[in-house]
Write a protein that holds these residues in place. Sequence first.
Motif, PDB file in Angstrom:
ATOM      1  N   SER A 114     -20.607 -77.413 123.880  1.00 37.11           N
ATOM      2  CA  SER A 114     -21.678 -77.994 122.859  1.00 37.11           C
ATOM      3  C   SER A 114     -21.285 -77.488 121.607  1.00 37.11           C
ATOM      4  O   SER A 114     -20.702 -76.309 121.489  1.00 37.11           O
ATOM      5  CB  SER A 114     -22.925 -77.811 123.370  1.00 37.11           C
ATOM      6  OG  SER A 114     -23.216 -76.150 123.516  1.00 37.11           O
ATOM      7  N   ALA A 115     -21.734 -78.068 120.611  1.00 35.56           N
ATOM      8  CA  ALA A 115     -21.357 -77.790 119.198  1.00 35.56           C
ATOM      9  C   ALA A 115     -22.845 -77.808 118.469  1.00 35.56           C
ATOM     10  O   ALA A 115     -23.643 -78.634 118.534  1.00 35.56           O
ATOM     11  CB  ALA A 115     -20.362 -78.548 118.542  1.00 35.56           C
ATOM     12  N   VAL A 116     -23.045 -76.825 117.562  1.00 37.83           N
ATOM     13  CA  VAL A 116     -24.294 -76.850 116.723  1.00 37.83           C
ATOM     14  C   VAL A 116     -23.771 -77.145 115.433  1.00 37.83           C
ATOM     15  O   VAL A 116     -23.314 -76.424 114.639  1.00 37.83           O
ATOM     16  CB  VAL A 116     -24.923 -75.551 116.623  1.00 37.83           C
ATOM     17  CG1 VAL A 116     -26.105 -75.576 115.827  1.00 37.83           C
ATOM     18  CG2 VAL A 116     -25.198 -74.975 118.183  1.00 37.83           C
ATOM     19  N   LEU A 117     -23.642 -78.458 114.814  1.00 33.82           N
ATOM     20  CA  LEU A 117     -22.913 -79.064 113.630  1.00 33.82           C
ATOM     21  C   LEU A 117     -24.135 -79.767 113.062  1.00 33.82           C
ATOM     22  O   LEU A 117     -24.911 -80.637 113.671  1.00 33.82           O
ATOM     23  CB  LEU A 117     -21.764 -79.704 114.042  1.00 33.82           C
ATOM     24  CG  LEU A 117     -20.564 -79.080 114.763  1.00 33.82           C
ATOM     25  CD1 LEU A 117     -19.512 -80.098 115.023  1.00 33.82           C
ATOM     26  CD2 LEU A 117     -20.138 -77.892 114.024  1.00 33.82           C
ATOM     27  N   PRO A 118     -23.858 -79.786 111.761  1.00 37.00           N
ATOM     28  CA  PRO A 118     -24.792 -80.868 110.883  1.00 37.00           C
ATOM     29  C   PRO A 118     -24.093 -82.227 111.105  1.00 37.00           C
ATOM     30  O   PRO A 118     -22.946 -82.339 111.378  1.00 37.00           O
ATOM     31  CB  PRO A 118     -24.905 -80.298 109.502  1.00 37.00           C
ATOM     32  CG  PRO A 118     -23.559 -79.423 109.311  1.00 37.00           C
ATOM     33  CD  PRO A 118     -23.170 -79.114 110.674  1.00 37.00           C
ATOM     34  N   ASP A 119     -24.921 -83.088 110.478  1.00 37.07           N
ATOM     35  CA  ASP A 119     -24.489 -84.538 110.338  1.00 37.07           C
ATOM     36  C   ASP A 119     -23.422 -84.286 109.160  1.00 37.07           C
ATOM     37  O   ASP A 119     -23.506 -83.519 108.355  1.00 37.07           O
ATOM     38  CB  ASP A 119     -25.440 -85.388 110.073  1.00 37.07           C
ATOM     39  CG  ASP A 119     -26.371 -85.397 108.885  1.00 37.07           C
ATOM     40  OD1 ASP A 119     -25.578 -85.343 107.606  1.00 37.07           O
ATOM     41  OD2 ASP A 119     -27.335 -84.952 109.011  1.00 37.07           O
ATOM     42  N   ARG A 120     -22.586 -85.338 109.166  1.00 41.04           N
ATOM     43  CA  ARG A 120     -21.635 -85.403 107.980  1.00 41.04           C
ATOM     44  C   ARG A 120     -22.054 -85.167 106.721  1.00 41.04           C
ATOM     45  O   ARG A 120     -21.474 -84.552 105.655  1.00 41.04           O
ATOM     46  CB  ARG A 120     -20.847 -86.762 108.238  1.00 41.04           C
ATOM     47  CG  ARG A 120     -19.559 -86.782 107.287  1.00 41.04           C
ATOM     48  CD  ARG A 120     -18.534 -87.947 107.475  1.00 41.04           C
ATOM     49  NE  ARG A 120     -19.251 -89.293 107.035  1.00 41.04           N
ATOM     50  CZ  ARG A 120     -18.948 -90.553 107.201  1.00 41.04           C
ATOM     51  NH1 ARG A 120     -17.716 -90.404 107.574  1.00 41.04           N
ATOM     52  NH2 ARG A 120     -19.593 -91.371 106.998  1.00 41.04           N
ATOM     53  N   ASP A 121     -23.113 -86.118 106.154  1.00 41.55           N
ATOM     54  CA  ASP A 121     -23.421 -85.882 104.772  1.00 41.55           C
ATOM     55  C   ASP A 121     -23.993 -84.596 104.528  1.00 41.55           C
ATOM     56  O   ASP A 121     -23.763 -84.120 103.361  1.00 41.55           O
ATOM     57  CB  ASP A 121     -24.619 -86.864 104.773  1.00 41.55           C
ATOM     58  CG  ASP A 121     -24.166 -88.537 104.683  1.00 41.55           C
ATOM     59  OD1 ASP A 121     -23.137 -88.588 104.694  1.00 41.55           O
ATOM     60  OD2 ASP A 121     -25.164 -89.403 105.015  1.00 41.55           O
ATOM     61  N   THR A 122     -24.667 -83.799 105.635  1.00 42.95           N
ATOM     62  CA  THR A 122     -25.197 -82.555 105.133  1.00 42.95           C
ATOM     63  C   THR A 122     -23.994 -81.417 104.984  1.00 42.95           C
ATOM     64  O   THR A 122     -24.032 -80.704 103.906  1.00 42.95           O
ATOM     65  CB  THR A 122     -26.056 -82.023 106.571  1.00 42.95           C
ATOM     66  OG1 THR A 122     -27.030 -82.647 106.451  1.00 42.95           O
ATOM     67  CG2 THR A 122     -26.497 -80.565 105.967  1.00 42.95           C
TER      68      THR A 122
END
Length: 422
Positions: A114-122
């Motif tokens: 799993s990854a804790v990533l923001p959406d692309r825009d953020t």
Amino acid sequence: MREYFDEMAAAIQPLLRGAERYTATFRGEESDFVRFNRGAVRQAGAVTQRALTVDLIEGRRHAAGTLTLRGDAGGDRARLARLIGELREMRGELAEDPYLLYATAVHSTDRRRSAVLPDRDTAVRAIARAGEGRDLVGIYAAGSSHAGFANSFHDSDKAVKAAYAGTEWDALELERKVASAAEQLAVLARPSRALRPGRYRVYLTPAALYEILGVVSWGGFGLRAHRTKTTPLIKMIEEGRRLHADLQISEHTGGGIAPDFQDAGFIRPDRITLVDGGAYRECLVSPRSAAEYGVETNGASASEAPASIEVGAGAVPVDGVLRELHTGLYVSNLWYLNFSDRTACRTTGMTRFATFWVENGVIQAPAEVMRFDETIYRMLGDNLMGLTAEREVILDPATYFQRSTDSARLPGVLVDDFTLTL
């Protein structure tokens, strides 16, 4: 992706004839790519792709082919049937393969990172803010990568290069890396220092070490290269040469993002110790090498190169590197690496990007591009002064055909008497 792969794999079995068997390897990704230039977004796109490689086997004859899946189940099944027919015709013209080996034991694994990533825009906004007022150039790539296996058994180098990668987004860490790069960029504005050829004390960042280990991995850790005596580490095997006693190198699949299986269906162990205490320990063994030399495979790929290489940490704190270096060269990146003497594991290459001359623990000036020529036995053996206590996770940025899943976890290294040739 998982469900679609299962559906395609299930569609192969009814297409088999007689004693035919198959192996199928799946690779897929759903990736966002954003290109930055002069601190602004210049190009953005998204890629979704799936590819299925099938090896059709009968006895010791086999033929393999790759199909790009469209995601249309009916259409993909029809194209898969055509591929199987073409492979069957090809196989009929091929000789027997004496070293064919594939997994027949039943293994069922499902590993999800799993990854804790923001959406692309953020993420893009954060990168753009970090690059405000700077000539920031680079590529943002993020998204999911998938791998599956099934078979028929149950400016003139005046630039700073940095990378930030991982599975957990940390905006503060991104800002720290950009701020550090900006500090180095300010130093690059000073007049550069030309160095004479000779031997210097150097600090190689984890990124520079990654380049060196990448060259050594061309046969350095594979059984086939060892048995045919083409390994660049032949002196460790035949002459008992050792690297530094503090050096530990392993293939740590459990700590990387590469799949824990390979294309013939064999499971990769969590860790394979390649070098322990400076002495060579284990080889990476592909199924073909296992069949040829009568040993057990340990799940290595056909290239028998590490996909999740790891070097043990040392005791030098990163914030004390300049103090320990004292006077010498801080090398951020290397390029154009190759062997200058393979049997001696001697590599040559060029310094690149932010490489600095340091005096009394203080960066003084950027250094002009220099060529180095050194053996692994000096760099990571006799002349190794220390490894950093902190290690950096490096994800291979290659995107040829699809995003690479190779990775590394490496310290920086302090080396004495590092040879610069011109």
